[in-house]
Structures are given as C-alpha cells and as structure tokens.
Design a protein around this motif. Structure first.
Motif, PDB file in Angstrom:
ATOM      1  N   ALA A 174      13.461  26.876  35.081  1.00 52.78           N
ATOM      2  CA  ALA A 174      13.782  28.061  35.883  1.00 52.78           C
ATOM      3  C   ALA A 174      12.893  28.143  37.126  1.00 52.78           C
ATOM      4  N   ASP A 175      11.597  27.871  36.950  1.00 54.34           N
ATOM      5  CA  ASP A 175      10.672  27.927  38.091  1.00 54.34           C
ATOM      6  C   ASP A 175      10.966  26.822  39.100  1.00 54.34           C
ATOM      7  N   LEU A 176      11.206  25.609  38.564  1.00 57.85           N
ATOM      8  CA  LEU A 176      11.538  24.493  39.449  1.00 57.85           C
ATOM      9  C   LEU A 176      12.805  24.798  40.231  1.00 57.85           C
ATOM     10  N   TYR A 177      13.763  25.338  39.519  1.00 62.00           N
ATOM     11  CA  TYR A 177      15.032  25.634  40.149  1.00 62.00           C
ATOM     12  C   TYR A 177      14.859  26.663  41.261  1.00 62.00           C
ATOM     13  N   HIS A 178      13.976  27.609  41.009  1.00 58.88           N
ATOM     14  CA  HIS A 178      13.694  28.634  42.017  1.00 58.88           C
ATOM     15  C   HIS A 178      13.092  28.001  43.281  1.00 58.88           C
ATOM     16  N   GLU A 179      12.143  27.076  43.088  1.00 58.55           N
ATOM     17  CA  GLU A 179      11.541  26.399  44.238  1.00 58.55           C
ATOM     18  C   GLU A 179      12.571  25.596  45.024  1.00 58.55           C
ATOM     19  N   LEU A 180      13.501  25.023  44.273  1.00 61.10           N
ATOM     20  CA  LEU A 180      14.579  24.263  44.898  1.00 61.10           C
ATOM     21  C   LEU A 180      15.431  25.152  45.802  1.00 61.10           C
ATOM     22  N   PHE A 199      10.183  23.343  52.444  1.00 58.18           N
ATOM     23  CA  PHE A 199      10.936  22.099  52.245  1.00 58.18           C
ATOM     24  C   PHE A 199      10.195  21.068  51.397  1.00 58.18           C
ATOM     25  N   LYS A 200       8.852  21.062  51.512  1.00 62.67           N
ATOM     26  CA  LYS A 200       8.085  20.105  50.721  1.00 62.67           C
ATOM     27  C   LYS A 200       8.254  20.410  49.241  1.00 62.67           C
ATOM     28  N   LYS A 201       8.099  21.699  48.937  1.00 59.43           N
ATOM     29  CA  LYS A 201       8.298  22.162  47.564  1.00 59.43           C
ATOM     30  C   LYS A 201       9.719  21.876  47.104  1.00 59.43           C
ATOM     31  N   ARG A 202      10.666  22.132  48.015  1.00 56.97           N
ATOM     32  CA  ARG A 202      12.073  21.916  47.701  1.00 56.97           C
ATOM     33  C   ARG A 202      12.309  20.484  47.246  1.00 56.97           C
TER      34      ARG A 202
END
Ligand code: X2N
Length: 450
Positions: A174-180, A199-202
């Motif tokens: 869920a957290d990763l998806y949010h960063e995406l 964008f880097k995080k993305r």
C-alpha cells in the motif's frame, strides 16, 4: 501568406505570449473553462504553455470527441505522462491495435460472471475491514478510509488471495503503491520533462511494486490450485489475435493501471455519495428501505448481484453524484488530422478536450444543473454523450459496472452496521489527476445495536 494550421475557432485572448491563460487555468481550471463557454459557446481554444487546447462542451460537440477514431484523435499522444507510472507497452502506451486487444482482455476479466463473484469478495473484505479497524465507535477521515478499503477490495478482485499474501509478506504494498501514484501529477501534462522530486521515489516504487506482481504471476504459474479465476487469471490466459500471449511486463503494467483506476475513482465517488445521502435524508431513507427489503428480508443478510441491481434509488444517487463530481474533470486527445465541427476546423496539433465536470453542469443539458436531484435519472437519459462521467465511445470506461457494484456493496455493508454523522458536502480539490473531496472528511460513526 498562408498560415500553417489555420484555425477559425474563437480563441481566448492570449494575454501573455506562450503562457497564455495558464495562470487562470492552474488557479481554477473549471472556472476558466466555464467562463469561456459562457463567452464563446460550445467550442473554443485556450492557449496554455504553448499548447492549444480546444474544448468541446455539450452533448453534440462532445460527440466529436467520443466518435473520433484513434487515428484522428490520439489518447496515447495526450496521456504520455502516465507511462512512467503504468509502464511501457500498456494502457495508453501501446500501439492502437494492441491497446484495443488489451481493452478486450480487461473487459473479459470484468464479465457478468466475474462481477457476480466480486460482490461476495467485496462484502467479505469490507466486513473484515470494519471489524479490524473501526470497532464500536469513533471518528475517521472518510476519504482516507474508503481509499484504504477500495485498495483492498479492488486488488482482491484483480488478483484474488495472492495479493493478501504479498501484502502480508512485504507489508508495504500500500505504501509503495502510494509513492508510485505520487508520480501522477497533472502538471506533468504541461511539463513532461520537468523533473519533479517525486519521480525518483516513483521509479523506485514502481520497480518494487513490479517485483511483487511478477512474483505473484510466477507463483500462479507454479500453482496447481485451479479454483482461482480473477482478472489476473484472465490476463494470463488471454491471447492476441496473432496467437501470442501477454508478456509478464504487460500484465504487471495493466494490473498497476487497473488498481489505480479501480481505487481512486471509487473511493472518491463513495465518499461523496455518503455525504450526499446523509445530507439528503429522503434519499437516505429510500436506499435504506431497499437495503432492508432486498438484503435483510429477502436474502437473510447476503448481498448478491441481482439484489444490488434492483437498488434503483442507490443507483440514481451514485449517478447524480458522478454528474456533479466526476472524478475525471477533463479527458483529452491529441488531434492528428484536422477535424471539422460546424464549419470550424480544429487543426492537427491541438489538444482536444472534454470536461465531464463542466459539460454535465450546463443548464441546456440538465435542468437546475447545480442541484442534487437523483430523480432526474428515474427516466433514462437518452441523449448520447450527455452523461460522460465514464467517458464514452470506443474508450468508454470498461470498469463502469464494477465501480458501481463496488460502491453499492460497500455502502450496503457500512450502512447496515453503522450510524454515521457527517458535516456538509466538502468542496473539490482539483489539483490531482483524479479530483475528489478536499480532505480531511471527518465523520463520526457508532455501531448499530443488533
Ligand atoms: C501551477 C500543481 O499544474 O498546484 F488511471 F488503466 C488507468 C485526465 C489525464 C486529466 C490528464 C489540471 C494540469 C491542473 C495542471 C487506466 C478510472 C486511467 C479511468 C493546477 C500550480 C487516467 C491533465 C487534468 C492536465 C487537468 C488520464 C483514470 N477510470 N481511472 N495547479 O486522464 O483514465 C487510469 C485509465 C487524464 C488530465 C491539469 C493543473 C486507464 C497545476 C500546482 C499547479 N489532466 N490537468 N481512470 N494544475 N497546478 C485514467 C484517463 C487517464
């Protein structure tokens, strides 16, 4: 001398060269589009940051947008900025023919038999969520909660129980998806090359999400359990016309796109629907009577597809909420070959846009357009392209039925279990790709006595 790309559409006076009216657009895009419509009518061009955006408003003009072919009006060229999030070769990044085949696969994953199964899954996930997270009473941010819940329900319907396992394993999907998704900033439409800090995080998040989805696909291949049958299963077993199957990378991209599409639009519409229902008790009472008759009395508490289909008032409430607050406020295409509309020429190179938000609040289309009146949909709205919350034409939303079903199921579970206390309907935040209520949307809840 001849001008290149002659355009005889009324333009908005270009106050500042190049920048045009970008400042007004960024401040309040809907106000600018609406006031331009009031001044110039159903078709006009705005100059924004070097883009020429031609808007068509009202069912007749909107038909030009929705009836155009992909060769004339390209969604791919207009939506390039979503590719780093969804992936290469999928959604809007694939060749036209491939895109249509992928759309067919997605539609096959959302056929009637799948929708019927989805209802049970959504009910189960929703009940579990409230039991684990809500307890007897408290106060929550409704938009946040509905977003958390729809990521669970939508991902279960897409990938079955595999997703729960990996949610548990990594604990962080869920957290990763949010960063995406933070990488889906609408400003990238105007500045595709502007490097935003997100964008880097993305990119890092996309790589990790993709790795999780890849492992789910591989696990599926090894598994001997033949009872699984969800959207992922459909995609893994779909074949292009030339007999080839989807590459794993394409399946991953489609799952990322579908999860995004199924989550935000639903949680926003659900939140607005709850606010409208509780601020308009006549409609609340009507929907509760249907729920009690159909679910409690006829089906002993079981929510099923046929029962939900018969909840007409809830359906017209949702459609009216979508008319007033379509989560996608603009839809766009790039004009590839000049288009004609009532003697006006839209040159190649323009961006052609419709605005569900402005277009569905025109007094020539709906009476008292700003008032909440679900009864207007008691009689079927037959004008083509007047209701465009789900777009229309060849690219019309394949998730429409799923989305409405998901909202109906969650509302049924929530309203049978809890009493809610809400404030007035919140205003809209137009700065994200999917426009929803400005948060936080605090709501008090207490469990109903059995
Ligand atoms: C100067 C920020 O810049 O304040 F998701 F598989 C997945 C819709 C694309 C609209 C682009 C507005 C630009 C405001 C800038 C999938 C479910 C989809 C469908 C304000 C200050 C996504 C870009 C909006 C430009 C307006 C793309 C979604 N069903 N989900 N302030 O749709 O379908 C999907 C499909 C688009 C736009 C804009 C600003 C399939 C600023 C700062 C600045 N627009 N816009 N979906 N603005 N600022 C989806 C359609 C697809």
């Amino acid at each position: 001398a001849f001008k290149k790309n002659p355009s005889n559409i009324p333009p908005i006076v270009e106050t500042i060269p190049f920048i045009g009216c970008f400042y007004q657009f960024a401040k309040n895009p809907l106000k600018l589009v609406r006031s331009s419509y009031d001044k110039l009518g159903e078709i006009f061009t705005l100059h924004l940051m070097g883009f020429k955006m031609t808007f068509v408003l009202g069912p007749e003009a909107q038909a030009l947008f929705f009836r155009g072919t992909d060769e004339e009006l390209s969604p791919k060229e207009a939506y390039r900025f979503v590719t780093p999030v969804f992936g290469k070769g999928v959604v809007y990044d694939s060749e036209t023919e491939i895109m249509y085949e992928q759309l067919r696969f997605v539609k096959n994953g959302l056929v009637l038999s799948q929708l019927k199964k989805a209802v049970g899954i959504i009910q189960e996930e929703t009940e579990k969520y409230f039991e684990n997270k809500w307890g007897d009473s408290g106060e929550i941010d409704l938009l946040y909660e509905m977003n958390k819940l729809t990521i669970l329900t939508a991902s279960r319907c897409l990938m079955g129980k595999s997703i729960n396992k990996s949610l548990g394993q990594s604990g962080q999907l869920a957290d990763l998806y949010h960063e995406l998704e933070e990488g889906l900033n609408p400003i990238s439409f105007f500045f595709p090359n502007l490097p935003l800090p997100s964008f880097k995080k993305r990119d890092a998040a996309r790589a990790k999400v993709a790795a999780i989805f890849h492992s789910i696909i591989q696990e599926r291949r090894r598994s001997t359990d033949d009872s699984v049958d969800d959207v992922l299963y459909t995609l893994m077993n779909s074949k292009y016309k030339d007999g080839s199957i989807l590459e794993d990378e394409q399946i991953v991209g489609l799952m990322i796109g579908l999860l995004f599409a199924g989550q935000h639009t639903s949680s926003i519409t659900l939140t607005y629907s709850i606010f409208y229902l509780l601020n308009n008790l006549e409609y609340f009472d009507e929907t509760q009577k249907d729920i009690s008759d159909i679910v409690t009395k006829e089906n002993q508490g079981e929510i099923n597809f046929d029962g939900l289909k018969r909840m007409n008032r809830l359906e017209t409430v949702i459609r009216e909420v979508l008319r007033l607050h379509p989560p996608l406020i603009f839809l766009m295409r790039k004009v590839m070959t000049p288009m004609e509309y009532k003697g006006k020429t839209i040159p190649a190179g323009h961006i052609l846009a419709v605005s569900p938000q402005v277009g569905m609040r025109l007094p020539t289309v709906y009476k008292n357009p700003d008032s909440f009146d679900p009864k207007r949909f008691d009689v079927e709205d037959k004008t083509p392209f007047s209701f465009i919350a789900f777009g229309g034409g060849k690219h019309g939303c394949p998730g429409e039925n799923f989305g409405i079903l998901q909202i109906k199921t969650i509302w049924t579970v929530l309203s049978t279990k809890y009493n809610l206390e809400v404030g007035p309907v919140p205003p809209t935040d137009f700065t994200s790709l999917v426009a929803g209520p400005k948060g936080p949307c605090m709501v008090k809840y207490s469990k109903k006595q059995k």
